[in-house]
Motif scaffolding. Structure first.
Motif, PDB file in Angstrom:
ATOM      1  N   LEU A   1     -25.269 -12.055   0.660  1.00 50.55           N
ATOM      2  CA  LEU A   1     -25.214 -13.503   1.428  1.00 50.55           C
ATOM      3  C   LEU A   1     -24.947 -14.744   0.711  1.00 50.55           C
ATOM      4  O   LEU A   1     -24.365 -15.555   1.053  1.00 50.55           O
ATOM      5  CB  LEU A   1     -26.585 -13.513   2.009  1.00 50.55           C
ATOM      6  N   PHE A   2     -25.419 -14.868  -0.387  1.00 52.01           N
ATOM      7  CA  PHE A   2     -25.254 -15.945  -1.427  1.00 52.01           C
ATOM      8  C   PHE A   2     -23.815 -16.123  -1.551  1.00 52.01           C
ATOM      9  O   PHE A   2     -23.212 -17.082  -1.356  1.00 52.01           O
ATOM     10  CB  PHE A   2     -25.785 -15.677  -2.705  1.00 52.01           C
ATOM     11  N   TYR A   3     -23.006 -15.000  -1.839  1.00 48.85           N
ATOM     12  CA  TYR A   3     -21.482 -14.727  -1.841  1.00 48.85           C
ATOM     13  C   TYR A   3     -20.868 -15.466  -0.824  1.00 48.85           C
ATOM     14  O   TYR A   3     -20.157 -16.481  -0.682  1.00 48.85           O
ATOM     15  CB  TYR A   3     -20.777 -13.462  -2.318  1.00 48.85           C
ATOM     16  N   THR A   4     -21.320 -15.147   0.481  1.00 53.07           N
ATOM     17  CA  THR A   4     -20.599 -15.260   1.697  1.00 53.07           C
ATOM     18  C   THR A   4     -20.980 -16.932   1.968  1.00 53.07           C
ATOM     19  O   THR A   4     -19.804 -17.533   2.273  1.00 53.07           O
ATOM     20  CB  THR A   4     -20.982 -14.694   2.950  1.00 53.07           C
ATOM     21  N   VAL A   5     -22.032 -17.140   1.611  1.00 53.07           N
ATOM     22  CA  VAL A   5     -22.426 -18.719   2.168  1.00 53.07           C
ATOM     23  C   VAL A   5     -21.989 -19.623   1.138  1.00 53.07           C
ATOM     24  O   VAL A   5     -21.250 -20.749   1.304  1.00 53.07           O
ATOM     25  CB  VAL A   5     -24.088 -18.811   2.464  1.00 53.07           C
ATOM     26  N   VAL A   6     -22.172 -19.157  -0.220  1.00 52.54           N
ATOM     27  CA  VAL A   6     -21.863 -20.322  -1.284  1.00 52.54           C
ATOM     28  C   VAL A   6     -20.563 -20.152  -1.711  1.00 52.54           C
ATOM     29  O   VAL A   6     -19.649 -20.983  -1.732  1.00 52.54           O
ATOM     30  CB  VAL A   6     -23.012 -20.206  -2.458  1.00 52.54           C
ATOM     31  N   THR A   7     -20.364 -19.135  -2.272  1.00 46.75           N
ATOM     32  CA  THR A   7     -18.999 -19.037  -3.364  1.00 46.75           C
ATOM     33  C   THR A   7     -17.753 -18.976  -2.266  1.00 46.75           C
ATOM     34  O   THR A   7     -16.928 -19.868  -2.543  1.00 46.75           O
ATOM     35  CB  THR A   7     -18.858 -17.670  -3.998  1.00 46.75           C
ATOM     36  N   SER A   8     -17.584 -18.053  -1.546  1.00 49.09           N
ATOM     37  CA  SER A   8     -16.046 -18.038  -0.911  1.00 49.09           C
ATOM     38  C   SER A   8     -16.044 -19.019   0.349  1.00 49.09           C
ATOM     39  O   SER A   8     -14.974 -19.456   0.820  1.00 49.09           O
ATOM     40  CB  SER A   8     -16.127 -16.731   0.011  1.00 49.09           C
ATOM     41  N   ARG A   9     -16.956 -20.007   0.452  1.00 43.84           N
ATOM     42  CA  ARG A   9     -17.017 -21.209   1.274  1.00 43.84           C
ATOM     43  C   ARG A   9     -16.159 -22.152   0.577  1.00 43.84           C
ATOM     44  O   ARG A   9     -15.168 -23.087   1.090  1.00 43.84           O
ATOM     45  CB  ARG A   9     -18.186 -21.730   1.725  1.00 43.84           C
ATOM     46  N   LYS A  10     -16.271 -22.256  -0.812  1.00 45.62           N
ATOM     47  CA  LYS A  10     -15.631 -23.411  -1.578  1.00 45.62           C
ATOM     48  C   LYS A  10     -13.973 -23.087  -1.346  1.00 45.62           C
ATOM     49  O   LYS A  10     -13.588 -22.038  -1.612  1.00 45.62           O
ATOM     50  CB  LYS A  10     -16.216 -23.261  -2.907  1.00 45.62           C
TER      51      LYS A  10
ATOM     52  N   HIS B   1     -14.155  -9.393   2.999  1.00 43.37           N
ATOM     53  CA  HIS B   1     -13.943 -10.157   1.314  1.00 43.37           C
ATOM     54  C   HIS B   1     -13.252  -8.945   0.486  1.00 43.37           C
ATOM     55  O   HIS B   1     -13.263  -9.313  -0.697  1.00 43.37           O
ATOM     56  CB  HIS B   1     -15.202 -10.515   0.761  1.00 43.37           C
TER      57      HIS B   1
END
Lengths: 583, 583
Positions: free
Chosen positions: B125-134, B204
């Motif tokens: 969830l962290f990856y989907t929300v934070v990382t890949s959004r940038k 992803h």
């Protein structure tokens, strides 16, 4: 640059293709590998034009890329398939003979092993006599392959394995009247094999073979798989033997395991048989180690087949032990203390008295906890220094180093497995009693120490050596500086220039700390090697895990894990020495 | 060339370093990786100077080398250490609960798994929300990663696993009054996990993450090890369950294994419980497959973290099925025949009558022998064509491809192990009776077929695609020709120019034969996938191996080996399709 190199290679090629007789060509001319090797061999065997040779040397990197790609060709694949097949067949045979001693006996397994050993020896003789005699066969030597500690270990464990084989022969000669002659033949063949293989690796471990590459690859995977099958057989035999012996303080029923060995009507003709048998089983761990060492060397040689190495990248570093004092001093103290407790343990653990044995275990556990704590602490200091230290990472590709790292991490798996299985058993039984609590702390600290040490060694090996950076500083050539600073331009200038400040003689405090840590860890790893290698087996002297997992499974775990653990300690010593030199 | 590139990079750097805010920088500026990524990200995010971007694109290969080296840095190492620790702890817990069901029960294991699943979901969830959004996080996608067959397999097996979890919940709700609530909680958590993970990999799988690389690496190894621990737990549970059920025609005593499961005083509150239980155990193999698929995808993503890929190397090839006819025709015949015999087998094997069951086994063995013989024969023809065919080997480095090859060979190990263990058992018992003889032939032919098919696929994947060579022929550019002919100058000219003769529309006979072979093998692998995946288990219906190795060991071998075998067949289908396209 690339196209220039290609043109030069082609020109050289055209020049030689008329002069070189075609019979040197082996295999299909369509094979890129052969073509590339031909290029290469032609350049080096009869160089009529020195500038061409120079050019070829210079562009070794380019050709290496071609060769590395060709690794994926026929020989590479075929040798892999051979290896897999021998290994899995060996695995099936060994487990078959362990789980079903009626249909497949030790004799069947030994016949299979004899065939493997003979084939491997034949190939080794062929290699020594035919391949390596030709001038073009070995033009390159990999200076990283077959390091001294591996060679020395091979000889040491080889000698002890030889002793084991002699005891085996002496024992089974006494059973000849009622048991199979194969049981005598196997140690004889193995003894010869030990000589041939040790000689082979002593002389050829550094070879980067360029001729008959496909055959050599297959031969080396044959060697690799033979050693691994011998390893599997030895591990299984030792585990079965251990389950045969009634444990002193373990009330596990051995009836089930003993059933198949109970009907021993065959008696030895002379009285010392049992002593010999006791002795050769005591030497099994050394044979297991020998097989692992030989496998590692065969694997490195296999990786090096067809590789072109430029030797000049090997820096000779002076070893100056005077630079450090605190680390070695503490290390030597630890080794002496370890040796003393080890001797006490070995003496006390054999006593009938429960109190003596518990005291021996107590001392051993406490000593190990002290060692692990000190090691973890010093490794942590080392890791912190790495974070503060802004040395560059090594940029050049080094297959031997990545292989070394792989072996290190792979070997650490053995100790990891034993420790985690201990932790689970002790936590599940709630670690009642001081011995269990100590054992649990030891296991937890071991896991911590292994992780930290792996990190420390790998990080250390991947840093640019200090002396290289000093060289760069001494050559105050703008271009050389530029190359070094290439990737660090966004780092502010005071940080990137710090590596140029230390003078030749007085190392700065970071180097000093790293060297102290390395020296201390090196000595600590030596004592951690000595204790299990020469017979300390608290895993079997302390009953909790045996009761938890049942003897057979625990014996399998320890007998597979511990030899890797021992290998790991020796490997660590060598790697730490390297880290010491480049720090 | 290299120095020019360096200078350009440095110039770009200096240009940007004033404009870019420093807060984008994460971690230590001394870290080469971060520095290199910074370069990269800066180039791509706000390109004020297109020529600079062009230069950076062009020299992606050089930067890639730097990045690959930096893989050996902190995050890479730390994620590896995390993975090893979770895996070995999981292994110890699972074996502990299998061998000692008193101190460590299934509940303990499931609590551990729930924690792992929750942590993995949190990271995803962290990856989907934070990382890949940038915007800068994922600038590159690896077109080779997460192919369609893997994605489709993941969804298919995910759905069946979900069904398993639903059945599990329904079953254990009935036991809630006397058993732990964890047994209901675990399938609930797992069902949520299935959704989250399948979505994650669907979206992803192709990402080459450039931001938070260290964290992403650790997250991916957490995913990898969670899936592997789930896989281990499922394999163990299924093996234990199988040893619980009394086999129909096997007179092995199950008392020993049943002892620990005998005291089931806890009764289900509703009547359909047993049906549900039967159903969910039938669905276990799909969950095992799901975990393997997810592990493979997590591993590929982990390898791709921080990688810079240039997408233009991906050639889009048209699939023209009209080119071939004999291969697909034979293949479809084989699939139909296989399906018919499979249905007969599944119907007959459940009958009480010994004769019916033997007939079912006979038909199944004969069908498999026919399939294996035809496959071996066609693969041999294909290999001979490769020897005659002088296409170049691919020169560019392709990490995804070498990973693919690794997974293929690794997965084939499962079937190899089952076959070799069969061979040893059957040869040792002298293969009495026609069923044993047929079983032995099947096992031997399987080993042969696996070896040949691995060789064929790997050799095929490493050849230069035909269409690329045609392109080279069409551009009658002297330079392009020179580059291609670079290594084959010593091959006489008629051979090296042959690849230029085939016209665009009519493939020459060698290409034709290769395509026919690929198409046939592809279809044959599909039927070999269907049969074990949907329940054919002659390994348990035929008693020889069970008697030889004892049920527990044989169940472990088959339950570990067969899922890999199924994975291997699916992977082969995908790889053969690729070989078909480039032939």
């Amino acid at each position: 640059m690339r196209t220039v190199a290609q043109k030069m290679l082609q020109t050289c090629n055209k020049l030689f293709s008329r002069k070189t007789p075609n019979d040197v060509l082996e295999g299909h001319p369509s094979n890129i590998e052969t073509a590339a090797q031909m290029d290469n061999i032609q350049h080096f065997s009869s160089p009529p034009n020195p500038s061409c040779v120079e050019a070829a040397r210079e562009h070794a990197h380019h050709v290496e890329a071609v060769i590395e790609r060709a690794h994926h060709g026929g020989g590479w694949l075929l040798s892999g398939i051979i290896c897999i097949n021998i290994l899995i067949l060996g695995c099936a045979l060994v487990s078959g003979s362990a789980f079903n001693s009626v249909a497949i006996t030790a004799v069947h397994r030994q016949i299979f092993l004899i065939i493997l050993l003979l084939l491997t020896m034949l190939w080794m003789l062929f290699y020594t006599v035919v391949t390596s005699r030709k001038e073009q066969a070995v033009v390159f030597k990999d200076s990283h392959a077959g390091p001294v500690w591996l060679q020395a270990g091979l000889v040491l464990f080889g000698l002890l394995s030889l002793l084991m084989d002699i005891f085996k022969m002496a024992t089974y000669v006494g059973y000849l009247h009622c048991d199979s002659a194969v049981k005598v033949a196997f140690p004889v063949v193995q003894a010869v094999f030990l000589f041939v293989q040790t000689y082979f690796f002593w002389v050829h471990a550094k070879d980067c073979v360029q001729l008959h590459t496909n055959l050599t690859r297959c031969g080396l995977t044959l060697t690799l798989s033979t050693n691994l099958v011998v390893w599997m057989a030895a591990v299984t035999e030792e585990s079965l033997h251990q389950t045969e012996i009634p444990e002193l303080n373990v009330n596990v029923s051995h009836k089930m395991y003993r059933a198949s060995y109970g009907e021993k009507k065959c008696k030895c003709t002379f009285s010392v048989c049992d002593t010999f048998k006791e002795a050769f089983y005591y030497l099994y761990p050394f044979n297991i180690e020998y097989s692992l060492f030989a496998s590692a060397m065969a694997y490195v040689m296999w990786k090096n087949v067809g590789r072109l190495v430029d030797d000049h990248s090997h820096h000779h570093v002076k070893f100056r032990p005077k630079e450090v004092c605190f680390g070695p001093f503490m290390g030597i103290l630890l080794v002496v203390a370890g040796l003393v407790t080890f001797i006490i343990y070995e003496v006390d653990i054999l006593k009938e008295d429960e109190g003596h044995r518990n005291r021996a275990l107590l001392i051993h556990f406490v000593m190990n906890i002290v060692i692990m704590s000190l090691m973890s602490l010093s490794t942590m200091i080392g890791c912190i220094v790495y974070r503060l230290d802004h040395r560059e990472h090594v940029s050049e590709k080094n297959p031997t180093r990545s292989l070394d790292v792989g072996l290190l991490v792979g070997a650490s798996m053995g100790q990891f497995i034993i420790s985690y299985f201990s932790i689970v058993a002790l936590v599940a039984t709630r670690a009642r009693g001081y011995l269990n609590a100590l054992n649990l702390s030891w296991a937890v600290l071991t896991v911590l120490q292994l992780g930290l040490q792996n990190y420390f060694i790998i990080e250390g090996l991947n840093r640019e050596p200090f002396h290289v950076m000093q060289e760069a500083a001494l050559h105050t050539n703008a271009h050389a500086f530029q190359e070094h600073a290439e990737m660090s331009t966004i780092i502010d200038s005071n940080k990137s220039s710090y590596c140029l400040t230390p003078s030749e003689d007085k190392p700065n405090w970071k180097r000093r700390v790293l060297k102290e840590v390395c020296a201390f860890l090196l000595l600590a790893n030596i004592i951690l090697w000595i204790m299990p290698a020469f017979g300390a087996r608290p895993q079997f002297d302390h009953p909790t895990e045996i009761k938890f997992y049942q003897f057979k499974m625990w014996a399998a775990i320890v007998n597979i894990g511990l030899p890797f653990g021992i290998f790991y300690r020796m490997h660590s010593v060598a790697s730490l020495f390297e880290v010491y030199l480049i720090s």
